[in-house]
Motif scaffolding. Sequence first.
Motif, PDB file in Angstrom:
ATOM      1  N   MET A  85      63.861  83.464  44.645  1.00  0.00           N
ATOM      2  CA  MET A  85      63.630  82.573  43.496  1.00  0.00           C
ATOM      3  C   MET A  85      64.755  82.686  42.468  1.00  0.00           C
ATOM      4  O   MET A  85      65.470  83.676  42.430  1.00  0.00           O
ATOM      5  N   ASP A  96      70.341  68.138  40.493  1.00  0.00           N
ATOM      6  CA  ASP A  96      69.634  69.005  41.450  1.00  0.00           C
ATOM      7  C   ASP A  96      70.223  68.935  42.850  1.00  0.00           C
ATOM      8  O   ASP A  96      69.746  69.608  43.763  1.00  0.00           O
ATOM      9  N   HIS A 154      65.941  78.282  37.069  1.00  0.00           N
ATOM     10  CA  HIS A 154      65.308  77.008  37.442  1.00  0.00           C
ATOM     11  C   HIS A 154      64.026  76.810  36.635  1.00  0.00           C
ATOM     12  O   HIS A 154      63.694  75.707  36.235  1.00  0.00           O
ATOM     13  N   CYS A 155      63.283  77.885  36.429  1.00  0.00           N
ATOM     14  CA  CYS A 155      62.017  77.791  35.690  1.00  0.00           C
ATOM     15  C   CYS A 155      62.262  77.248  34.295  1.00  0.00           C
ATOM     16  O   CYS A 155      61.630  76.275  33.874  1.00  0.00           O
ATOM     17  N   ILE A 215      59.822  73.697  47.744  1.00  0.00           N
ATOM     18  CA  ILE A 215      59.607  73.618  46.298  1.00  0.00           C
ATOM     19  C   ILE A 215      58.184  73.152  45.974  1.00  0.00           C
ATOM     20  O   ILE A 215      57.481  73.773  45.192  1.00  0.00           O
ATOM     21  N   CYS A 265      60.269  66.707  45.985  1.00  0.00           N
ATOM     22  CA  CYS A 265      59.587  67.896  46.510  1.00  0.00           C
ATOM     23  C   CYS A 265      58.222  67.442  47.042  1.00  0.00           C
ATOM     24  O   CYS A 265      57.639  66.477  46.555  1.00  0.00           O
ATOM     25  N   GLN A 321      58.745  77.399  44.362  1.00  0.00           N
ATOM     26  CA  GLN A 321      58.511  77.099  42.945  1.00  0.00           C
ATOM     27  C   GLN A 321      57.051  76.801  42.608  1.00  0.00           C
ATOM     28  O   GLN A 321      56.533  77.289  41.610  1.00  0.00           O
ATOM     29  N   HIS A 322      56.408  75.962  43.402  1.00  0.00           N
ATOM     30  CA  HIS A 322      55.040  75.551  43.058  1.00  0.00           C
ATOM     31  C   HIS A 322      54.140  75.794  44.264  1.00  0.00           C
ATOM     32  O   HIS A 322      54.299  75.151  45.296  1.00  0.00           O
ATOM     33  N   SER A 338      53.138  78.203  39.303  1.00  0.00           N
ATOM     34  CA  SER A 338      54.522  77.736  39.228  1.00  0.00           C
ATOM     35  C   SER A 338      55.453  78.865  38.783  1.00  0.00           C
ATOM     36  O   SER A 338      55.185  79.525  37.785  1.00  0.00           O
ATOM     37  N   TYR A 339      56.525  79.079  39.543  1.00  0.00           N
ATOM     38  CA  TYR A 339      57.482  80.174  39.251  1.00  0.00           C
ATOM     39  C   TYR A 339      56.659  81.431  38.952  1.00  0.00           C
ATOM     40  O   TYR A 339      56.858  82.100  37.925  1.00  0.00           O
ATOM     41  N   ASP A 390      63.426  73.677  34.074  1.00  0.00           N
ATOM     42  CA  ASP A 390      62.479  72.671  34.571  1.00  0.00           C
ATOM     43  C   ASP A 390      61.242  72.486  33.698  1.00  0.00           C
ATOM     44  O   ASP A 390      60.364  71.699  34.059  1.00  0.00           O
ATOM     45  N   HIS A 426      63.267  79.255  46.809  1.00  0.00           N
ATOM     46  CA  HIS A 426      62.756  78.597  45.590  1.00  0.00           C
ATOM     47  C   HIS A 426      61.264  78.890  45.366  1.00  0.00           C
ATOM     48  O   HIS A 426      60.918  79.353  44.304  1.00  0.00           O
TER      49      HIS A 426
END
Length: 522
Positions: free
Chosen positions: A378, A143, A382-383, A330, A288, A359-360, A401-402, A386, A357
């Motif tokens: 985004m 990462d 990555h989704c 993130i 993160c 992400q969350h 998430s995502y 991960d 990102h």
Amino acid sequence: MSIRVYRNAAIHTGEVGAPPAQAMAVDGELLIAVGTEAEVRAAAGPGAELIDLDGAAVLPGLYDAHIHTAQYAQSLGAVDLRDVRSLDEALALVKAHAARLRPGAWLFGGRWNSNTWNPPAQPDRYALDSVCPDIPVALPNVDGHTVWANSAALRLAGIDASTPDPVGGEIVRDASGEPTGILREAASYPLRALMVSPDLRDLLRAAQEELLGLGLTSVHDIDGEDCRAAYLGLRDAGELKLRVHKAIPMVHLERAIAEGRRTGQGDDWVRTGPVKIFSDGALGSHTCHMSESFAGEQGNTGIAVTPYEDLVALFSRAAGAGIAVATHAIGDRANLLVLDAYEALGHTPGLRHRIEHAQHLRPDDLSRMARLGVVASMQPVHCTSDIDLVDSLLAGHELASYAWRGMLNVGVALAFGSDAPVEHPNPFAALYAAVTRTRTDGTPVGGWQPEQRLSMAEAVTAHTLGAAYAAGEEERKGLLTPGRLADFIAVDTDPYRESPEAVLRTKVLTTVVGGDVRWRRI
Ligand SMILES: [Zn+2]
């Protein structure tokens, strides 16, 4: 240049609900007509050059909204430890690679993941020293947030037992206080500053061929000032074939302001992008920034790389100078604080700020993001990379998430990219991930949190017009309509007609940037 007519194709213009066109006329770098062959040939007039696309499907050129092209260019000739499954295997690859280098050259590469090594082993500098005693080696993990360095690299960076941990970073030490060679987050910056390839322009010239061959015609580059200089050099030499929206690293913000750089300045080949700011680390490194502890790690909520007060100050400094802000966030706490900071900044006309990102997020923050007009930049792959990490480390957290579907539903603008070289830059892998939320082997069946899947049209839009919107270029790029740049690709698989599995295996046949064929499959 005479007028060219690209014909015999199923042209998806990107406009919602528009049927495919048959032909396009190009004058210079711009599209002047799109429609049936008869309409387009009439608009082009006699004497236009005809180019046959052999019935291929055509899409607007794909646009990667977050890619590290200098690191990607370096990775093409670097050691790749992604698929390595033991420390010994990693060291064997590093040793073989080092044998090809000249003395004093840095060994580039990395992307190791010691969580997958069997037998379990902790990487340290002594292991690297055993195969590379002389040349400096510093290898980012998968990462990119942890670096594994040898003793020669630590010496060059001036890192020893007496070096304190920097703010936002950690020098991992053994029982006697000696650095082990593992550097987390900001602790790796002194090393990264040293790892400059002397021939970046040559590397980027080669890398652009790879990217054009994947169907990319524009990128938002997130790498450093050396990368910017190399791109300007390529442009001035007439060798640049890919359009670059060039971000400014946080550490160079003052220099960019002093030089009068503003987001959007430049020409259609190299334009000034936003300043890139980090607010937290990454999930894989457990850095993160979360509002609750990682599962099984009570008390560990990650790292706030830039404190909130500093975010607010940086945002207002940049926006006040006409520079948009792109902030890496993130974890849900990081995303919340970044949105707070954008809210505190207030309205900044003409500047599109973004979260990289995203992400969350706390579910409540999606609509706040939409209200503030913050773009979500985004990376769909990555989704799917991960899934296991999220299911284990973030178990029990209440998160979106995502959340691509959730974001589009409330009106957040989505811009897709790859974050290469963290992931492969193939944009068709991103389209597949966005519409299936499965790994390339089809697991988990039905998709992970499938309610967040997108349609193929929505995914293509995020990878074309969405990325253009993030850069304020939606009037120039992202759709194939008259007046826009003639940036498009012909592909062997029509994404609107074929299955996602077929789209994943798409081969690009021809890549056209500014009306000229810049790449062709042979
Ligand atoms: Zn990145």
